[in-house]
Design a protein around this motif. Structure first.
Motif, PDB file in Angstrom:
ATOM      1  N   GLU A 257       0.819  -1.209   0.000  1.00 60.11           N
ATOM      2  CA  GLU A 257       0.000   0.000   0.000  1.00 60.11           C
ATOM      3  C   GLU A 257       0.853   1.259   0.000  1.00 60.11           C
ATOM      4  O   GLU A 257       0.426   2.316  -0.472  1.00 60.11           O
ATOM      5  N   GLN A 258       2.095   1.143   0.505  1.00 60.42           N
ATOM      6  CA  GLN A 258       2.999   2.290   0.538  1.00 60.42           C
ATOM      7  C   GLN A 258       3.877   2.371  -0.711  1.00 60.42           C
ATOM      8  O   GLN A 258       4.750   3.236  -0.803  1.00 60.42           O
ATOM      9  N   GLY A 259       3.652   1.450  -1.654  1.00 58.43           N
ATOM     10  CA  GLY A 259       4.466   1.454  -2.865  1.00 58.43           C
ATOM     11  C   GLY A 259       5.832   0.832  -2.683  1.00 58.43           C
ATOM     12  O   GLY A 259       6.738   1.054  -3.486  1.00 58.43           O
ATOM     13  N   VAL A 260       5.987   0.031  -1.635  1.00 61.68           N
ATOM     14  CA  VAL A 260       7.276  -0.590  -1.317  1.00 61.68           C
ATOM     15  C   VAL A 260       7.316  -2.018  -1.865  1.00 61.68           C
ATOM     16  O   VAL A 260       6.363  -2.780  -1.711  1.00 61.68           O
ATOM     17  N   ALA A 261       8.410  -2.390  -2.494  1.00 65.20           N
ATOM     18  CA  ALA A 261       8.651  -3.771  -2.927  1.00 65.20           C
ATOM     19  C   ALA A 261       9.758  -4.373  -2.081  1.00 65.20           C
ATOM     20  O   ALA A 261      10.524  -3.661  -1.421  1.00 65.20           O
ATOM     21  N   ALA A 262       9.857  -5.699  -2.095  1.00 62.56           N
ATOM     22  CA  ALA A 262      10.877  -6.378  -1.283  1.00 62.56           C
ATOM     23  C   ALA A 262      11.235  -7.714  -1.908  1.00 62.56           C
ATOM     24  O   ALA A 262      10.485  -8.273  -2.708  1.00 62.56           O
ATOM     25  N   ILE A 263      12.388  -8.217  -1.516  1.00 64.37           N
ATOM     26  CA  ILE A 263      12.805  -9.581  -1.824  1.00 64.37           C
ATOM     27  C   ILE A 263      12.253 -10.485  -0.727  1.00 64.37           C
ATOM     28  O   ILE A 263      12.274 -10.126   0.455  1.00 64.37           O
ATOM     29  N   PHE A 264      11.756 -11.667  -1.093  1.00 64.56           N
ATOM     30  CA  PHE A 264      11.230 -12.607  -0.096  1.00 64.56           C
ATOM     31  C   PHE A 264      11.832 -13.984  -0.333  1.00 64.56           C
ATOM     32  O   PHE A 264      11.774 -14.531  -1.432  1.00 64.56           O
ATOM     33  N   ARG A 265      12.416 -14.541   0.735  1.00 66.77           N
ATOM     34  CA  ARG A 265      13.077 -15.848   0.676  1.00 66.77           C
ATOM     35  C   ARG A 265      12.404 -16.782   1.670  1.00 66.77           C
ATOM     36  O   ARG A 265      12.898 -17.003   2.778  1.00 66.77           O
ATOM     37  N   PRO A 266      11.278 -17.377   1.306  1.00 72.65           N
ATOM     38  CA  PRO A 266      10.577 -18.275   2.240  1.00 72.65           C
ATOM     39  C   PRO A 266      11.181 -19.674   2.237  1.00 72.65           C
ATOM     40  O   PRO A 266      11.850 -20.077   1.286  1.00 72.65           O
ATOM     41  N   LEU A 267      10.943 -20.431   3.312  1.00 67.55           N
ATOM     42  CA  LEU A 267      11.303 -21.855   3.382  1.00 67.55           C
ATOM     43  C   LEU A 267      12.757 -22.079   2.978  1.00 67.55           C
ATOM     44  O   LEU A 267      13.082 -22.949   2.183  1.00 67.55           O
ATOM     45  N   HIS A 268      13.634 -21.276   3.537  1.00 67.47           N
ATOM     46  CA  HIS A 268      15.017 -21.257   3.077  1.00 67.47           C
ATOM     47  C   HIS A 268      15.803 -22.506   3.497  1.00 67.47           C
ATOM     48  O   HIS A 268      15.418 -23.238   4.377  1.00 67.47           O
ATOM     49  N   GLU A 269      16.900 -22.692   2.778  1.00 71.09           N
ATOM     50  CA  GLU A 269      17.797 -23.829   2.960  1.00 71.09           C
ATOM     51  C   GLU A 269      17.066 -25.156   2.798  1.00 71.09           C
ATOM     52  O   GLU A 269      17.181 -26.060   3.632  1.00 71.09           O
ATOM     53  N   SER A 270      16.333 -25.250   1.720  1.00 77.75           N
ATOM     54  CA  SER A 270      15.609 -26.490   1.433  1.00 77.75           C
ATOM     55  C   SER A 270      16.589 -27.641   1.253  1.00 77.75           C
ATOM     56  O   SER A 270      17.662 -27.481   0.692  1.00 77.75           O
ATOM     57  N   GLY A 271      16.204 -28.792   1.772  1.00 74.17           N
ATOM     58  CA  GLY A 271      17.071 -29.964   1.712  1.00 74.17           C
ATOM     59  C   GLY A 271      17.878 -30.167   2.973  1.00 74.17           C
ATOM     60  O   GLY A 271      18.477 -31.220   3.170  1.00 74.17           O
ATOM     61  N   GLY A 272      17.916 -29.158   3.849  1.00 71.09           N
ATOM     62  CA  GLY A 272      18.617 -29.305   5.118  1.00 71.09           C
ATOM     63  C   GLY A 272      17.740 -29.998   6.142  1.00 71.09           C
ATOM     64  O   GLY A 272      16.516 -30.013   6.030  1.00 71.09           O
ATOM     65  N   ALA A 273      18.359 -30.530   7.176  1.00 67.63           N
ATOM     66  CA  ALA A 273      17.622 -31.339   8.153  1.00 67.63           C
ATOM     67  C   ALA A 273      17.289 -30.569   9.419  1.00 67.63           C
ATOM     68  O   ALA A 273      16.859 -31.159  10.395  1.00 67.63           O
ATOM     69  N   TRP A 274      17.438 -29.233   9.396  1.00 74.05           N
ATOM     70  CA  TRP A 274      17.326 -28.509  10.665  1.00 74.05           C
ATOM     71  C   TRP A 274      16.066 -27.672  10.805  1.00 74.05           C
ATOM     72  O   TRP A 274      15.754 -27.199  11.882  1.00 74.05           O
TER      73      TRP A 274
END
Length: 626
Positions: A257-274
């Protein structure tokens, strides 16, 4: 991760929450450990608003990309919106109907990819909503004389059983406000999400592999219809997951709503066991993870209307060759990895970059977490120019900004091939381009900089005069030297640990800038070898390390029930096992105690210390009565 990287303590000042950033099972990784990548799954298709597979997003325009013209930093060129063309490198984001700000952000990254790198830093302690006053941002400025262009934020406290806590809410609110402040100054906000247990059973995002003392057993596969990766929308797990996704969507919609964009990195480090989204006690299949990633995207974008994001798929290197983990090219704009080299190691990580380009030449390639920064002169010499890099935080005792020497910080951020905040064009001034930025030439050589690091004097434990310690001295001379060895803590007589559930060490690693991995190894009277999961202690840390005996495994098979009890009742040898590349320094151990009251060693009596199969390490008992 073996906890090698997984144990990056999020040392919350007042609220002692821990983020062992995980992120991988590689000793060269740090907080979230080294992560890897996967190939694209051409069969993967987006989901509809219900989260079930549906047709591929329609793209009827198929705009042709003119790559003959060259623009300066992507700020010149035609201002016609560009359409994403499946299967080719695109100057437009994957999200259909992306906001004007998201189109500019992605286009800026895409046109500059291969020629210029965006400097970044992750925030830990969010002490203010004014981005230039944030502790971690100021740390970069103090080192380099310029501000990073990209700043990482985390929705760590936005969900979960304690999300209503006033401090948690304040943390998230200030992070979102700081992201808006950064955008207004022409910078790039980047969000990660250490997603707390959606069932609210515990305030944790780690599995037992990531943090044996505080972990969740939440299994998102319980949200699938039996035998499939199709979501059962009536299931409790599904409803808990989408409730959390909806909460995070609201924060992004505030920015939108403020005209702001961002990078989003969800569910990171896929394949790791932690992390729970990648593994439970048993590793999830890639198809399950991919379905979860697509659900996050579809719920946010198609149901909730979040259109202001550049999406990142971040993978652990162990799954580079397994395309089933890939959510599908229609679901992300950037392919990224996390790499934590040792302090003052500024290599470009060219081999990983090249591998990623081979797998996904149609995507922007980024280094989404790192320790020391990859040097611009080395990146260009190696033809491995990452889109951005983001050292982990300096605050909360992370000290990751300090793992790059100030001279290297200053040379990189002053160079025309690196974007500092001061070099950004400003989003109001940015014009969409359909051509790559002009080639860039680095104006310095790393070899000409003062990169020598003065070795700090040895700091002994404060009570060394009255208390004994096991001192381990590590002498790796290069990142390729792996410090390893087994220090004999007990040998000969049988020790009965059958009633114990854990062993505790007091560890002082304050003399090292880098973390260290260690564990315990047992041998019974029949010479059977077994060992539990170990500990990762950060550089500069002093803390107790707990070894969970329920993780004890022989020949990679975890012992359980009567077999484990019988084995632990017959332990004749106990070893401290160390194995970490590139460590040069001293660490002190004290008071190895089992929770059944058995004291294995307090190191208060003179003794000869035996190191078996030692390499680049030596050990002795010092202090106290010695």
């Amino acid at each position: 991760m073996n906890i090698k990287k997984s144990l990056l303590a999020f040392g919350l000042a007042a609220t002692a929450a821990i983020l062992t950033t995980a992120c991988s099972d590689d000793s060269s990784s740090g907080p979230e450990e080294q992560t890897t990548v996967v190939g694209d799954d051409p069969a993967a298709t987006p989901s509809d608003s219900t989260g079930t597979p549906s047709g591929t997003p329609t793209d009827t325009s198929n705009t042709t990309i003119d790559t003959t013209a060259v623009s300066d930093n992507g700020n010149e060129g035609n201002n016609t919106p560009i359409t994403n063309v499946p299967g080719t490198f695109s100057y437009a984001p994957v999200t259909e109907g992306a906001t004007a700000s998201a189109q500019k952000l992605y286009n800026f990254l895409a046109t500059n990819f291969g020629s210029r790198t965006v400097s970044g830093v992750q925030t830990g302690d969010v002490n203010t909503a004014t981005v230039k006053e944030m502790i971690d941002v100021k740390a970069v400025y103090e080192a380099a004389g310029k501000y990073p262009a990209l700043v990482g934020f985390d929705f760590l406290f936005a969900n979960g059983v304690n999300a209503g806590d006033a401090w948690y809410k304040s943390y998230t609110k200030m992070a979102v406000e700081a992201a808006a402040d950064l955008w207004k100054q022409g910078g790039i906000p980047a969000f990660s999400w250490h997603w707390k247990d959606p069932s609210h059973a515990i305030d944790a995002f780690y599995t037992k592999k990531g943090n044996a003392s505080e972990f969740t057993t939440f299994d998102y596969a319980a949200g699938f219809k039996a035998g499939t990766t199709e979501w059962d929308e009536t299931s409790e797990a599904y409803q808990q997951i989408v409730a959390d996704i909806d909460e995070i969507s609201e924060y992004f919609l505030q920015l939108q709503e403020q005209g702001v964009a961002a990078i989003f990195r969800p569910l990171h480090e896929s394949g790791g066991a932690w992390f729970w989204w990648s593994a439970t006690d048993k590793m999830h299949q890639g198809a399950e993870y991919a379905a979860l990633y697509r659900l996050v995207y579809d719920r946010m974008v198609k149901v909730n209307g979040v259109k202001n994001l550049v999406w990142v798929w971040n993978a652990e290197k162990t799954i580079f060759s397994d395309a089933t983990w890939d959510p599908g090219s229609a679901y992300y704009d950037v392919f990224s990895v996390d790499i934590y080299n040792k302090s003052y190691d500024y290599q470009s990580n060219a081999a990983v970059f090249s591998n990623m380009k081979t797998i996904h030449g149609d995507k922007i390639i980024a280094l989404s977490e790192n320790g020391p920064i990859p040097d611009a002169s080395l990146m260009h010499a190696d033809n491995a120019v990452w889109s951005w890099n983001m050292p982990w935080y300096e605050s909360w005792d992370g000290k990751y900004v300090s793992k790059t020497k100030n001279t290297v910080w200053a040379a990189n951020l002053a160079d025309p091939c690196v974007f500092a905040l001061e070099d950004m064009p400003g989003w109001d001034n940015y014009t969409i381009s359909n051509a790559p930025a002009a080639a860039c030439v680095v104006g310095y050589a790393l070899a000409d900089l003062d990169t020598a690091v003065e070795k700090a004097p040895l700091v002994l434990p404060e009570d060394i005069a009255t208390n004994g310690y096991l001192q381990v001295v590590m002498t790796a001379s290069s990142p390729e030297d792996t410090v390893r060895g087994n220090v004999v803590l007990h040998g000969g007589s049988v020790v009965d640990l059958s009633k114990a559930t854990k062993l505790t060490f007091n560890v002082d690693n304050s003399n090292n800038g880098d973390g260290l991995w260690f564990t315990i190894a047992f041998m019974d009277s029949k010479w059977k070898w077994a060992q539990p999961d170990g500990c990762w202690i950060n550089g500069g840390a002093k803390e107790a390390c707990e070894i969970d005996l329920a993780t004890t495994a022989a020949n990679q098979t975890v012992l359980e029930g009567e077999e484990l009890t019988a084995y632990l009742a017959d332990v004749s040898t106990i070893l401290l096992e160390i194995s970490t590349p590139g460590v040069n320094g001293t660490i002190f151990y004290d008071d190895v105690v089992a929770d059944d009251g058995t004291a294995l060693s307090d190191f208060n009596k003179p003794a000869t210390v035996e190191v078996q199969e030692g390499q680049f390490m030596d050990a002795a008992i010092i202090g106290g009565a010695q």
